[in-house]
Design a protein around this motif. Structure first.
Motif, PDB file in Angstrom:
ATOM      1  N   ASP A   1       0.861  -1.179   0.000  1.00 16.58           N
ATOM      2  CA  ASP A   1       0.000   0.000   0.000  1.00 16.58           C
ATOM      3  C   ASP A   1       0.898   1.230   0.000  1.00 16.58           C
ATOM      4  OD1 ASP A   1      -1.935   1.916   0.265  1.00 16.58           O
ATOM      5  OD2 ASP A   1      -2.601   1.312   2.260  1.00 16.58           O
ATOM      6  N   VAL A   2       1.392   1.583  -1.184  1.00 16.69           N
ATOM      7  CA  VAL A   2       2.347   2.685  -1.300  1.00 16.69           C
ATOM      8  C   VAL A   2       1.795   3.992  -0.718  1.00 16.69           C
ATOM      9  CG1 VAL A   2       3.760   4.043  -2.888  1.00 16.69           C
ATOM     10  CG2 VAL A   2       3.444   1.602  -3.289  1.00 16.69           C
ATOM     11  N   PRO A   3       0.524   4.339  -0.977  1.00 19.52           N
ATOM     12  CA  PRO A   3       0.005   5.589  -0.387  1.00 19.52           C
ATOM     13  C   PRO A   3       0.115   5.649   1.135  1.00 19.52           C
ATOM     14  CG  PRO A   3      -1.460   4.843  -2.123  1.00 19.52           C
ATOM     15  CD  PRO A   3      -0.459   3.744  -1.908  1.00 19.52           C
TER      16      PRO A   3
ATOM     17  N   SER B   1       2.686   8.302   5.678  1.00 17.55           N
ATOM     18  CA  SER B   1       3.351   8.198   6.985  1.00 17.55           C
ATOM     19  C   SER B   1       4.297   9.374   7.218  1.00 17.55           C
ATOM     20  CB  SER B   1       4.111   6.871   7.093  1.00 17.55           C
ATOM     21  OG  SER B   1       5.270   6.867   6.262  1.00 17.55           O
ATOM     22  N   ILE B   2       4.606  10.098   6.157  1.00 16.63           N
ATOM     23  CA  ILE B   2       5.417  11.318   6.249  1.00 16.63           C
ATOM     24  C   ILE B   2       4.462  12.472   6.549  1.00 16.63           C
ATOM     25  CG2 ILE B   2       6.896  12.911   4.951  1.00 16.63           C
ATOM     26  CD1 ILE B   2       7.777  10.417   3.287  1.00 16.63           C
ATOM     27  N   THR B   3       4.543  13.014   7.742  1.00 17.55           N
ATOM     28  CA  THR B   3       3.551  13.998   8.181  1.00 17.55           C
ATOM     29  C   THR B   3       4.171  15.341   8.544  1.00 17.55           C
ATOM     30  OG1 THR B   3       3.667  13.396  10.539  1.00 17.55           O
ATOM     31  CG2 THR B   3       2.162  12.112   9.130  1.00 17.55           C
TER      32      THR B   3
ATOM     33  N   SER C   1      15.678  -6.176  -1.312  1.00 12.55           N
ATOM     34  CA  SER C   1      15.265  -7.579  -1.203  1.00 12.55           C
ATOM     35  C   SER C   1      15.643  -8.404  -2.428  1.00 12.55           C
ATOM     36  CB  SER C   1      13.752  -7.655  -0.999  1.00 12.55           C
ATOM     37  OG  SER C   1      13.072  -7.039  -2.098  1.00 12.55           O
ATOM     38  N   GLU C   2      15.754  -7.775  -3.594  1.00 19.39           N
ATOM     39  CA  GLU C   2      16.016  -8.520  -4.829  1.00 19.39           C
ATOM     40  C   GLU C   2      17.308  -8.110  -5.516  1.00 19.39           C
ATOM     41  OE1 GLU C   2      12.692  -8.477  -7.503  1.00 19.39           O
ATOM     42  OE2 GLU C   2      11.248  -8.959  -5.932  1.00 19.39           O
ATOM     43  N   LYS C   3      17.640  -6.823  -5.454  1.00 24.70           N
ATOM     44  CA  LYS C   3      18.850  -6.333  -6.104  1.00 24.70           C
ATOM     45  C   LYS C   3      19.633  -5.473  -5.109  1.00 24.70           C
ATOM     46  CE  LYS C   3      16.585  -6.368 -10.608  1.00 24.70           C
ATOM     47  NZ  LYS C   3      16.216  -5.620 -11.829  1.00 24.70           N
ATOM     48  N   PRO C   4      20.089  -6.111  -4.016  1.00 27.05           N
ATOM     49  CA  PRO C   4      20.712  -5.327  -2.930  1.00 27.05           C
ATOM     50  C   PRO C   4      21.991  -4.620  -3.326  1.00 27.05           C
ATOM     51  CG  PRO C   4      21.040  -7.681  -2.591  1.00 27.05           C
ATOM     52  CD  PRO C   4      20.056  -7.547  -3.716  1.00 27.05           C
ATOM     53  N   GLU C   5      22.632  -5.112  -4.409  1.00 26.87           N
ATOM     54  CA  GLU C   5      23.894  -4.500  -4.834  1.00 26.87           C
ATOM     55  C   GLU C   5      23.673  -3.192  -5.582  1.00 26.87           C
ATOM     56  OE1 GLU C   5      22.306  -6.620  -8.308  1.00 26.87           O
ATOM     57  OE2 GLU C   5      22.457  -7.098  -6.163  1.00 26.87           O
TER      58      GLU C   5
ATOM     59  N   GLN D   1      11.618   2.079   6.052  1.00 31.35           N
ATOM     60  CA  GLN D   1      11.734   1.041   7.072  1.00 31.35           C
ATOM     61  C   GLN D   1      10.368   0.469   7.432  1.00 31.35           C
ATOM     62  OE1 GLN D   1      14.687  -0.180   8.209  1.00 31.35           O
ATOM     63  NE2 GLN D   1      13.453  -1.756   9.215  1.00 31.35           N
ATOM     64  N   LYS D   2       9.358   1.312   7.456  1.00 31.63           N
ATOM     65  CA  LYS D   2       7.986   0.836   7.707  1.00 31.63           C
ATOM     66  C   LYS D   2       7.585  -0.183   6.644  1.00 31.63           C
ATOM     67  CE  LYS D   2       3.229   2.740   7.791  1.00 31.63           C
ATOM     68  NZ  LYS D   2       2.605   1.595   8.372  1.00 31.63           N
ATOM     69  N   ALA D   3       7.886   0.130   5.389  1.00 33.31           N
ATOM     70  CA  ALA D   3       7.577  -0.804   4.299  1.00 33.31           C
ATOM     71  C   ALA D   3       8.321  -2.121   4.495  1.00 33.31           C
ATOM     72  CB  ALA D   3       7.933  -0.177   2.961  1.00 33.31           C
ATOM     73  N   LYS D   4       9.587  -2.033   4.869  1.00 37.15           N
ATOM     74  CA  LYS D   4      10.367  -3.256   5.066  1.00 37.15           C
ATOM     75  C   LYS D   4       9.826  -4.070   6.226  1.00 37.15           C
ATOM     76  CE  LYS D   4      15.019  -5.084   5.186  1.00 37.15           C
ATOM     77  NZ  LYS D   4      16.451  -4.826   4.974  1.00 37.15           N
ATOM     78  N   ASP D   5       9.462  -3.407   7.312  1.00 39.75           N
ATOM     79  CA  ASP D   5       8.921  -4.107   8.475  1.00 39.75           C
ATOM     80  C   ASP D   5       7.629  -4.849   8.141  1.00 39.75           C
ATOM     81  OD1 ASP D   5      11.013  -3.173   9.995  1.00 39.75           O
ATOM     82  OD2 ASP D   5       9.876  -1.543  10.922  1.00 39.75           O
ATOM     83  N   GLU D   6       6.915  -4.366   7.130  1.00 39.31           N
ATOM     84  CA  GLU D   6       5.663  -4.994   6.724  1.00 39.31           C
ATOM     85  C   GLU D   6       5.852  -5.980   5.575  1.00 39.31           C
ATOM     86  OE1 GLU D   6       2.873  -1.841   5.997  1.00 39.31           O
ATOM     87  OE2 GLU D   6       2.804  -1.245   8.118  1.00 39.31           O
ATOM     88  N   GLY D   7       7.114  -6.292   5.281  1.00 35.73           N
ATOM     89  CA  GLY D   7       7.406  -7.268   4.244  1.00 35.73           C
ATOM     90  C   GLY D   7       7.410  -6.706   2.845  1.00 35.73           C
TER      91      GLY D   7
END
Length: 342
Positions: free
Chosen positions: A31-33, A38-40, A121-125, A166-172
């Motif tokens: 849910d990108v939006p 989350s930036i307020t 997650s897929e192209k960390p380099e 980081q919020k996105a990462k924490d939610e997978g």
């Protein structure tokens, strides 16, 4: 023996499938939006009230005030669950005094860039850099220059952008490519911190996909007296048509500001393209965009204070920078360099 082995393989396979299902079940839908929102304005104001306070003594390069601001920045990143990059020993990239020596400029103390990292997650380099300088001009004749807009606004923007990733990462839903959040020092004295990173990169510059740079994004200029719903976009089309398209599309899809290209003209006498930290990436062939609200009467004056920041505008511009970096980090192919900035 074969029967036992076959039974073991089946058990392991079932366990693997079960674990996979649990992971997928726990993973929240993308849910990108929600990450953008989350930036307020409220959180940006909380951070900027501290970063641009008198206690930070104008954050001059290498000063105790700048170091105090740096500690606050790191504390906020840690609270949000972020850490320094792989390959680094801590949050600091030390920038020595000797490196910042320049002509007849005053001698600067040793200083530091600050970095935090969200691994892809897929192209960390492949690395997407999001940058802003956290220094200002310090104290002159006993008067503190707080630099709320320049570049306290970009500094707190980076804190919020990092938290959103980081919020996105924490939610997978972490980014496919890695994101390096880079608070650079010494910009006011000659783009020193970003130049130091470009000459001593933690990750190879050939693997650096783009730089999204935010410098002065909390005010309006005299050319927009009736609205703050705009941002100047500089450099997005100099090296990559892809980057230009990403900026346009993310604004249209999520933000809805006027993208003003007045200062994108290379013949513009202000030469803003060469005056902020993105340039040290762009000159190395890395697609870069500079988001900027334009100059105003308080630029490099002691009156550049928090009270004059328009936090609704600061929030939208920070959201655009995040959305831009998000798309670059998650698109299938890295940005194509199809132009030469020569």
């Amino acid at each position: 023996m074969k029967k036992i082995l076959l039974t073991s393989i089946i058990s392991i396979t079932l366990l693997s499938c079960s674990t996979s299902k649990i992971t997928e079940k726990e993973k929240k839908p993308l849910d990108v939006p929600s990450y953008i929102s989350s930036i307020t304005a409220g959180e940006l104001k909380t951070h900027l009230t501290i970063i641009a306070s008198d206690e930070m003594q104008g954050r001059n390069t290498g000063s105790e005030g700048q170091k105090a601001a740096g500690k606050y920045i790191i504390e906020q990143h840690q609270k949000n669950g972020l850490s320094f990059p792989k390959g680094a020993s801590d949050f600091y990239q030390k920038v020595p005094s000797e490196f910042m020596k320049k002509g007849f400029s005053p001698k600067l103390p040793d200083s530091e860039n600050i970095w935090v990292f969200i691994e892809g997650s897929e192209k960390p380099e492949e690395i997407v850099v999001v940058s802003a300088h956290y220094d200002h001009v310090g104290v002159k004749n006993g008067v503190i220059y707080n630099g709320a807009d320049d570049d306290g606004s970009g500094t707190v923007g980076l804190i919020e952008i990092a938290a959103a990733f980081q919020k996105a990462k924490d939610e997978g839903n972490g980014p496919k490519r890695s994101v390096l959040i880079l608070h650079v020092t010494g910009e006011e004295h000659g783009l020193h911190g970003s130049r130091y990173y470009a000459e001593h990169p933690l990750f190879p510059l050939k693997n650096t996909v783009a730089d999204v740079n935010i410098d002065m994004i909390g005010r309006r200029d005299d050319l927009h007296p009736n609205t703050n719903n705009y941002i100047y976009v500089i450099g997005s089309d100099y090296l990559s048509t892809d980057l230009f398209n990403v900026c346009e599309e993310m604004n249209k899809k999520y933000i809805g500001m006027e993208l003003d290209y007045k200062y994108n003209d290379k013949a513009d006498k202000n030469r803003y393209y060469y005056r902020s930290d993105h340039y040290n990436f762009a000159k190395n062939g890395i697609p870069s965009v500079f988001y900027f609200n334009g100059s105003h009467a308080d630029y490099h004056q002691p009156t550049d204070d928090v009270e004059k920041i328009e936090f609704d505008a600061l929030a939208k511009r920070t959201q655009l920078a995040f959305a831009t970096a998000w798309e670059i980090a998650n698109r299938e192919n890295r940005l194509v360099v199809d132009k030469s900035d020569k």
